[in-house]
Design an enzyme around this catalytic site. Structure first.
Site, PDB file in Angstrom:
ATOM      1  N   ASP A   1       0.879  -1.173   0.000  1.00 43.20           N
ATOM      2  CA  ASP A   1       0.000   0.000   0.000  1.00 43.20           C
ATOM      3  C   ASP A   1       0.913   1.218   0.000  1.00 43.20           C
ATOM      4  OD1 ASP A   1      -1.659   2.117   0.553  1.00 43.20           O
ATOM      5  OD2 ASP A   1      -2.459   1.316   2.428  1.00 43.20           O
TER       6      ASP A   1
ATOM      7  N   LYS B   1       3.079  11.416  -3.256  1.00 44.13           N
ATOM      8  CA  LYS B   1       2.026  10.797  -4.059  1.00 44.13           C
ATOM      9  C   LYS B   1       1.071  11.838  -4.654  1.00 44.13           C
ATOM     10  CE  LYS B   1      -1.374   7.058  -3.590  1.00 44.13           C
ATOM     11  NZ  LYS B   1      -1.977   6.155  -2.595  1.00 44.13           N
TER      12      LYS B   1
ATOM     13  N   GLU C   1      -7.320   0.772  -4.472  1.00 39.41           N
ATOM     14  CA  GLU C   1      -7.321   0.703  -3.007  1.00 39.41           C
ATOM     15  C   GLU C   1      -8.672   0.273  -2.419  1.00 39.41           C
ATOM     16  OE1 GLU C   1      -5.649   4.546  -2.187  1.00 39.41           O
ATOM     17  OE2 GLU C   1      -3.683   3.874  -2.854  1.00 39.41           O
TER      18      GLU C   1
ATOM     19  N   ASP D   1     -13.079   5.569   1.148  1.00 38.34           N
ATOM     20  CA  ASP D   1     -11.643   5.498   1.410  1.00 38.34           C
ATOM     21  C   ASP D   1     -11.050   6.907   1.442  1.00 38.34           C
ATOM     22  OD1 ASP D   1      -8.937   5.065   1.508  1.00 38.34           O
ATOM     23  OD2 ASP D   1      -8.827   3.779  -0.254  1.00 38.34           O
TER      24      ASP D   1
END
Lengths: 171, 611
Positions: B24, B83, B182, B204
């Site tokens: 992850d 990211k 994800e 999420d």
């Protein structure tokens, strides 16, 4: 590859018809993907992976086409080798009159929002849509592809109208 | 009914078991895990939540926990939340709130980079450093090399962002089995733990991204119906909002660095759960925040997430009464009022009983064990394309060719022609996004078709295939159908690195580890050879007699003997060559098996017998 040559009704093992059973289609796409999805071949040879990608894409393409009424009817016409010049227009005077009235209605609704009018015209277009689908069904039974094509063009308009009205209503 | 098992035989040999992991790669923290009947998380200084931070000093590059500890060190360049700019151009990041934290410069071809010690680091470089660090942690712990990894990405990542993630992995020497969305990973872990069936929403909310997926779970099949999100909305934005509020309300903070105030904002946020107010002391000054103020500050951000949930449910063609539960994933869902507000708005159960930080890595590790063949459970994830794909047409409009939320993989063929006599090139600009104008979407790059045979205008028919694979990544191929020539395609990315730049970077990084490579390659080829032998022998046993003639069986057996002999040697190239030959010669058999498998489906069995 035999699988890729099958028409989508054969691939999904369902009868060629204007209506499909949505939940049956949902079930069948799962069964098919459970055999052919690339993840089922992730440690296979490159050839197997490539083949699985092709077949799995083909299944999803079929799922998309069979799951959409317009695409499905177009596809039925195609597998019956009915090709129509796309530039030909609809010459049903009543229908054209209906569409002119409809665009005037949308214009006035844009200026003057009225949820009651929207609901009323939504239900009347939905009724027209249902009648059109019924007449496509009977044309299909008598192999009258020309008439199917004419009604399909109307169907596209009705669906577009409905989506527009729903968008207007939610605004 | 038995399932087709061409590539997934029940290998009993332990040496065929591969070491595979789930990663992850998060905005704030990353995790690496493996799954063998139970989850195993690898730790960095006894923490399984590994900060996605790189700190660069004059002498050294620190990654993870050590890098995060160097936060206050004036001599280091502290790089966090990389990211957020993954796969973005320099122009894209101009309206990003946190861009100032990263000291970005505009490098070649509009690529944003961080310049330290006369070197430039792109988001791909930094991410690959984080991935190498994770890889080392797991490999050191197990004393084995990683054979492959499933890496998770936000469901709403576009093609460029996915490709960038894959390139970062390649650069760190990781073989990517699959990019996994994800929320889908979270659903997999949740579904297997709870044994639930029905329709669910995964909410999420991570450090930098927000994703929603609506999916149905049934008999081991996880089918995503729709996905939506915002790749620039996360806990970071909440920290930024609190930071702004702090600066406006406490003038003494004006002399502090923004990154420092953000740290205070973050600890305020983390301390707010189950409290009506919270105060903290900063160098003799007290700052405090009440629950009501807190909710006011974060409300605009939360409302945005709720709108996205509503959209995703509408797109899935379900209504909120069909939704069994909303499942909370991602560190930002620790904010307790999210649960209450969601329950109120969607009137369904909201579950926060799984660890929101670990569930994504958990799902990725399970998927890795399935894909590698270690795990024999019959599980399948079916995902969708998050953003529509289009082609630029006249007037700068995007004509959509594949709509978002179409199940993937999917292939679409479009036919193009020339508009000038003798035209030999054609340029196609591929667009991803929902808006009508190209300028409001993302250009994935320009594809230039070359070597079109000279013909009159409108003469050539060029079939262009847009293939989206199970990772959600696009590839394009083209054939001129009147002559049957396949046209050459050159891809020019809209910004950033070209394919050859990436290849060069990967080559450079591999050269440094030449020595181990020879032995590793031999081992890999022997394992691969054994796998091929096993798979083919199993297949012959199952249906060889039904699908092959005696001569064909004899031929396949001959090939098998050759391969068996070859893997006793020490020449990895010879083994690889032999594997290719065996696979090539048995291609017809693979085809027949697939065809026979579809026949048994068409012969009609009840769904329950098959699934």
């Amino acid at each position: 590859m035999d699988i890729l040559k099958k028409n989508f009704f054969e691939l999904f093992n369902i009868e060629i018809a204007i209506d499909v059973n949505r939940s049956e289609l949902d079930q069948k796409v799962k069964v098919l993907q459970n055999k052919f999805h690339p993840d089922k071949f992730s440690s296979g040879s490159d050839f197997e992976k490539r083949l699985a990608l092709q077949i799995s894409s083909h299944i999803n393409d079929g799922y998309k086409i069979l799951g959409d009424i317009v695409l499905r009817i177009e596809y039925i016409l195609k597998i019956n080798n009915f090709v129509k010049d796309e530039s030909k227009t609809i010459n049903d005077i009543n229908f054209l009159q209906e569409q002119i009235e409809y665009s005037e209605l949308v214009e006035s609704l844009n200026d003057n929002f009225d949820s009651k009018i929207i609901e009323n015209s939504l239900s009347s277009i939905k009724f027209l849509l249902k009648t059109t689908v019924d007449s496509i069904k009977s044309s299909f039974e008598s192999n009258d592809f020309e008439n199917m094509w004419q009604n399909l063009s109307k169907l596209r308009f009705y669906i577009k109208n409905i989506n527009e009205l729903i968008k207007l209503r939610n605004k | 009914m038995s399932l087709l098992q061409i590539s997934d035989p029940s290998i009993s040999n332990d040496d065929l078991k591969k070491f595979v992991v789930g990663i992850d790669l998060g905005t704030t923290n990353s995790l690496i895990a493996s799954y063998d009947n139970e989850l195993k998380l690898y730790e960095d200084n006894s923490s399984s939540l590994i900060p996605s931070v790189v700190s660069i000093t004059k002498e050294d590059i620190l990654i993870g926990v050590k890098a995060a500890d160097a936060f206050d060190d004036k001599n280091t360049t502290y790089i966090a939340s990389i990211k957020r700019i993954m796969g973005l151009s320099y122009s894209d990041i101009q309206n990003l709130d946190s861009k100032d934290d990263l000291l970005l410069i505009k490098s070649k071809n509009d690529l944003p980079c961080i310049a330290v010690n006369n070197k430039e680091y792109s988001a791909i470089d930094i991410s690959s450093k984080i991935l190498s660090h994770l890889k080392n942690l797991a490999e050191t712990h197990e004393n084995k090399t990683i054979d492959g990894a499933v890496i998770t990405v936000p469901a709403y990542f576009n093609d460029i962002q996915r490709q960038a993630t894959k390139n970062a992995a390649k650069l760190s020497g990781i073989n990517v089995l699959r990019l996994l969305n994800e929320p889908t990973a979270a659903a997999l872990a949740y579904g297997l733990e709870s044994n639930e069936t029905g329709s669910f929403v995964i909410y999420d909310f991570g450090g930098g991204t927000f994703d929603v997926s609506v999916l149905t779970l049934e008999k081991g099949i996880f089918k995503v119906l729709s996905t939506d999100g915002n790749t620039r909305l996360g806990g970071d934005d909440i920290d930024n909002a609190i930071t702004k509020w702090l600066v406006n309300n406490y003038s003494f903070l004006k002399s502090y660095k923004t990154t420092q105030i953000k740290k205070y904002a973050c600890s305020l946020k983390e301390s707010m759960s189950n409290k009506d107010s919270f105060s903290m002391d900063i160098d003799g000054n007290t700052i405090s925040l009440s629950k009501n103020d807190f909710i006011d500050i974060i409300n605009p951000i939360l409302s945005e997430t709720f709108d996205i949930v509503t959209n995703a449910i509408t797109e899935s063609k379900l209504s909120s009464v069909d939704i069994k539960n909303i499942i909370l994933v991602g560190g930002s869902t620790r904010i307790d009022c999210i649960k209450t507000l969601l329950e109120k708005k969607f009137s369904c159960g909201v579950l926060n009983n799984i660890d929101p930080d670990k569930v994504v890595a958990h799902g990725a590790a399970i998927q890795a064990s399935i894909l590698s063949g270690n795990n024999k459970e019959n599980i399948l994830l079916l995902d969708v394309l998050p953003l529509s794909l289009g082609i630029e047409t006249y007037g700068g409009l995007s004509e959509k060719v594949i709509l978002r939320n179409t199940p993937i993989p999917i292939k679409l063929r479009k036919t193009f022609t020339t508009f000038k006599d003798g035209q030999s090139k054609l340029l196609i600009n591929i667009i991803q996004g929902e808006r009508e104008l190209v300028e409001n979407c993302n250009s994935l790059g320009e594809f230039i078709l070359k070597n079109i045979p000279p013909m009159v205008a409108g003469g050539p028919r060029i079939d262009v295939d847009f293939q989206i694979d199970a990772d959600g990544i696009l590839s394009v191929s083209a054939t001129e159908t009147t002559t049957g020539n396949s046209s050459m395609i050159e891809v020019k990315p809209s910004y950033g690195l070209t394919e050859s730049d990436i290849m060069k970077m990967i080559d450079d990084s591999n050269n440094s580890a030449e020595i181990d490579m020879t032995l590793r390659r031999l081992n890999e080829s022997i394992v691969e050879g054994k796998r091929v032998i096993y798979a083919l022998e199993q297949a012959l046993q199952n249906d060889g007699k039904d699908l092959l003639s005696e001569e064909e069986i004899a031929m396949v057996n001959d090939e098998l003997e050759g391969l068996k002999l070859s893997i006793t040697g020490e020449d990895s190239s010879a083994i690889e060559e032999k594997i290719k030959q065996v696979e090539k010669k048995s291609e017809f058999y693979v085809e027949r098996r697939m065809n026979s498998s579809i026949k048994s489906f068409i012969a009609g069995k009840g769904i329950d017998d098959i699934l």
